[in-house]
Design a protein around this motif. Sequence first.
Motif, PDB file in Angstrom:
ATOM      1  N   VAL A 278       0.551  -1.009  -0.103  1.00 56.84           N
ATOM      2  CA  VAL A 278       0.141  -0.062  -0.105  1.00 56.84           C
ATOM      3  C   VAL A 278       0.535   1.379   0.358  1.00 56.84           C
ATOM      4  O   VAL A 278       0.696   2.037  -0.770  1.00 56.84           O
ATOM      5  N   ASN A 279       1.770   1.287   1.252  1.00 51.20           N
ATOM      6  CA  ASN A 279       3.246   2.542   0.447  1.00 51.20           C
ATOM      7  C   ASN A 279       3.446   3.053  -0.404  1.00 51.20           C
ATOM      8  O   ASN A 279       3.746   4.184  -0.678  1.00 51.20           O
ATOM      9  N   THR A 280       3.897   2.008  -1.080  1.00 50.02           N
ATOM     10  CA  THR A 280       4.534   1.725  -2.987  1.00 50.02           C
ATOM     11  C   THR A 280       3.565   2.244  -3.592  1.00 50.02           C
ATOM     12  O   THR A 280       3.753   3.505  -4.026  1.00 50.02           O
ATOM     13  N   TYR A 281       2.274   1.721  -3.196  1.00 47.00           N
ATOM     14  CA  TYR A 281       1.140   2.166  -4.463  1.00 47.00           C
ATOM     15  C   TYR A 281       1.182   3.746  -3.705  1.00 47.00           C
ATOM     16  O   TYR A 281       0.533   4.580  -5.091  1.00 47.00           O
ATOM     17  N   ASN A 282       0.503   4.171  -2.777  1.00 47.96           N
ATOM     18  CA  ASN A 282       0.339   5.319  -2.272  1.00 47.96           C
ATOM     19  C   ASN A 282       0.600   6.880  -2.793  1.00 47.96           C
ATOM     20  O   ASN A 282       1.191   7.528  -3.472  1.00 47.96           O
ATOM     21  N   LYS A 283       2.322   5.717  -2.472  1.00 45.35           N
ATOM     22  CA  LYS A 283       3.621   7.026  -3.514  1.00 45.35           C
ATOM     23  C   LYS A 283       3.183   7.121  -4.697  1.00 45.35           C
ATOM     24  O   LYS A 283       3.848   8.516  -5.290  1.00 45.35           O
ATOM     25  N   TYR A 284       3.413   6.153  -5.721  1.00 44.15           N
ATOM     26  CA  TYR A 284       2.751   6.337  -7.359  1.00 44.15           C
ATOM     27  C   TYR A 284       1.944   7.775  -7.499  1.00 44.15           C
ATOM     28  O   TYR A 284       2.155   8.213  -8.034  1.00 44.15           O
ATOM     29  N   LEU A 285       1.272   7.323  -6.815  1.00 47.99           N
ATOM     30  CA  LEU A 285      -0.232   8.035  -7.120  1.00 47.99           C
ATOM     31  C   LEU A 285       0.190   9.688  -6.289  1.00 47.99           C
ATOM     32  O   LEU A 285       0.028  10.348  -7.034  1.00 47.99           O
ATOM     33  N   GLU A 286       0.786   9.784  -4.980  1.00 49.59           N
ATOM     34  CA  GLU A 286       1.402  11.164  -4.602  1.00 49.59           C
ATOM     35  C   GLU A 286       2.258  11.580  -5.829  1.00 49.59           C
ATOM     36  O   GLU A 286       2.148  13.019  -6.525  1.00 49.59           O
ATOM     37  N   ILE A 287       3.054  11.335  -6.626  1.00 46.96           N
ATOM     38  CA  ILE A 287       4.346  11.400  -7.320  1.00 46.96           C
ATOM     39  C   ILE A 287       2.854  11.510  -8.536  1.00 46.96           C
ATOM     40  O   ILE A 287       3.834  12.852  -9.516  1.00 46.96           O
ATOM     41  N   ILE A 288       2.205  11.560  -9.205  1.00 49.02           N
ATOM     42  CA  ILE A 288       1.307  11.086 -10.216  1.00 49.02           C
ATOM     43  C   ILE A 288       0.311  12.589 -10.192  1.00 49.02           C
ATOM     44  O   ILE A 288      -0.044  13.965 -10.992  1.00 49.02           O
ATOM     45  N   LYS A 289       0.265  12.915  -8.675  1.00 44.68           N
ATOM     46  CA  LYS A 289      -0.736  13.848  -8.250  1.00 44.68           C
ATOM     47  C   LYS A 289       0.266  15.314  -8.711  1.00 44.68           C
ATOM     48  O   LYS A 289      -0.446  16.324  -9.233  1.00 44.68           O
ATOM     49  N   ASP A 290       1.641  15.232  -7.985  1.00 44.26           N
ATOM     50  CA  ASP A 290       2.139  16.332  -7.713  1.00 44.26           C
ATOM     51  C   ASP A 290       3.091  16.541  -9.230  1.00 44.26           C
ATOM     52  O   ASP A 290       2.864  18.013  -9.638  1.00 44.26           O
ATOM     53  N   LYS A 291       2.605  15.366 -10.314  1.00 41.76           N
ATOM     54  CA  LYS A 291       3.419  15.807 -11.740  1.00 41.76           C
ATOM     55  C   LYS A 291       1.836  16.498 -12.384  1.00 41.76           C
ATOM     56  O   LYS A 291       2.360  17.459 -13.527  1.00 41.76           O
ATOM     57  N   SER A 292       0.553  16.269 -12.206  1.00 41.46           N
ATOM     58  CA  SER A 292      -0.153  16.741 -12.405  1.00 41.46           C
ATOM     59  C   SER A 292      -0.515  18.355 -12.242  1.00 41.46           C
ATOM     60  O   SER A 292      -1.009  19.066 -13.027  1.00 41.46           O
ATOM     61  N   ILE A 293      -0.097  18.390 -10.789  1.00 41.32           N
ATOM     62  CA  ILE A 293      -0.332  19.723 -10.505  1.00 41.32           C
ATOM     63  C   ILE A 293       0.537  20.389 -11.599  1.00 41.32           C
ATOM     64  O   ILE A 293       0.245  21.826 -12.084  1.00 41.32           O
ATOM     65  N   LYS A 294       1.762  20.066 -11.474  1.00 45.46           N
ATOM     66  CA  LYS A 294       2.885  20.789 -12.396  1.00 45.46           C
ATOM     67  C   LYS A 294       2.308  21.144 -13.310  1.00 45.46           C
ATOM     68  O   LYS A 294       2.582  22.427 -14.166  1.00 45.46           O
ATOM     69  N   LEU A 295       1.881  20.362 -14.351  1.00 42.89           N
ATOM     70  CA  LEU A 295       0.945  19.975 -15.512  1.00 42.89           C
ATOM     71  C   LEU A 295      -0.039  21.795 -15.679  1.00 42.89           C
ATOM     72  O   LEU A 295       0.162  21.910 -16.684  1.00 42.89           O
ATOM     73  N   ASN A 296      -0.837  20.915 -14.864  1.00 41.04           N
ATOM     74  CA  ASN A 296      -1.962  22.235 -14.194  1.00 41.04           C
ATOM     75  C   ASN A 296      -1.407  23.903 -14.232  1.00 41.04           C
ATOM     76  O   ASN A 296      -2.356  24.455 -14.761  1.00 41.04           O
ATOM     77  N   HIS A 297      -0.319  24.089 -13.459  1.00 45.58           N
ATOM     78  CA  HIS A 297       0.501  24.721 -13.313  1.00 45.58           C
ATOM     79  C   HIS A 297       1.056  25.348 -14.464  1.00 45.58           C
ATOM     80  O   HIS A 297       1.316  26.647 -15.593  1.00 45.58           O
ATOM     81  N   LEU A 298       1.557  24.848 -15.797  1.00 47.51           N
ATOM     82  CA  LEU A 298       1.428  25.445 -16.936  1.00 47.51           C
ATOM     83  C   LEU A 298       1.075  25.340 -17.632  1.00 47.51           C
ATOM     84  O   LEU A 298       1.033  26.706 -18.419  1.00 47.51           O
ATOM     85  N   ILE A 299      -0.170  24.541 -17.740  1.00 53.99           N
ATOM     86  CA  ILE A 299      -0.960  24.957 -18.308  1.00 53.99           C
ATOM     87  C   ILE A 299      -2.429  26.386 -18.418  1.00 53.99           C
ATOM     88  O   ILE A 299      -2.072  27.687 -18.991  1.00 53.99           O
TER      89      ILE A 299
END
Length: 469
Positions: A278-299
Amino acid sequence: MSRFNFSLRTKLIIYFILIVLIPIIFYIGFFNILGMYLNSKGPITEVGTIIDKFETRIENNIQSLNDYEGFKNSIEDLLVQYKGELQIINSESDLIIFDSESENITKFEYNNLNINARSDTDNFTYLDEVNTSSGDYAYSLVLDMDAMYEGVQGTVMKYIVVGIVISIILLGFLVYYFSQTISRQILIPLEELNEATKNIAEGNLNYEIDYCGDNELGSFCKAFETMRLKLKKSLEKQSQYENNRKELIASISHDLKTPITSIQGYIEGLIDGIPKDVNTYNKYLEIIKDKSIKLNHLIDDLFYFSKLELDRLDINKKEYQSAEVFEQILKPIEMEFDQIDQKIIIERPIPDVKIKIDKNRIIQVVDNIVKNAREFIDKDGFVKISFEVLDTYFKVSISDNGVGIRKEDQPKLFNKFFRGEKSRSRKFGGTGLGLAICREIIESHNGKIGVKSNRGEGAKFYFKLPIVN
């Protein structure tokens, strides 16, 4: 003429009138003066001069009266020059003792001599006496009118020729002077305009028109120069837009590709079942979330940039109390910092003055500056927000204890696409538009924005908003 603001048409009319009028005035004045001169030095004076010549010649040669040929030779040149006839009478005997027309004279009494018989309307007759040491003599002198006036006519003709020559020279000078004036005021500006038109047609927008006369062509040249400058500015702006777009495309291509590739990789990892707990799974999701936020900022940055380029950045200002509105602005930021190791310090109480702002745009400015600060401070770093009331401004300062900003970068920090040190900007991402957007927002509020920083001592961004009286 330059002291009066005449139109070119009026100036041309005046020039042509002067070209005609000045020689005429000179000619009339010259001959008036010549007439006065001739009246004082004319025929009467000429006759007196001729008679003086004869009297002097008679007095000097009176001793040779008994020698007819000798006396006649002594006075012959004057008689020939003025086509004259001379008779000399002995005043004591009243007898003619010399007659230029005849050597064999009959000596008869002077009183019986019919002088008028030898003169007519074409001649001038003069009677007078000469007193010499050898006796007193009377004489009659008949002069030809044409010969007498030849000297005067020659003088008149000489002055007439001089007057005509001077008039021609004066006319030539006036024509030259006014043609040069017309050339300076009309032809030269037209040549400059023609040359400027050719240069602009060839794409050279740096060609300047020097002529700036206070007339119609001067106004036209100024208008043409204004048009050139606006066209140059427009083309430079268009070129800058084009360069910005190229730089934006290059920047966005890199900055979008990195988080998208990362998101894609982590999603594929989730699909393939790589995370086993579960911890690794949640870490993957956190990274995806962080990258999505950065994409949103760029847009978001791209969206606001397009509005800036089109001058369509909407600003809807309303009046607020500064303490209340900034509490609202800062509350979400404080909640966000509660979830991370970095700290935020807000100096309270917030000064309470009336300001007129677009709340959403000011939120955008504060978020952008705080986000930049977070990227350049350590995990245990802090961001500090303070407030100050100046004479006419409400000042907001956002400082951090990060790495600071190089001195040479600070003047360019609010320029579009500027991202400072390339290695660090690539590390943290971003388009280099955030601070440029902040400047546009603050300036649209008639405010000011700036930065103070020393390398290694953190940075302090500030913006000032006008206080409503």
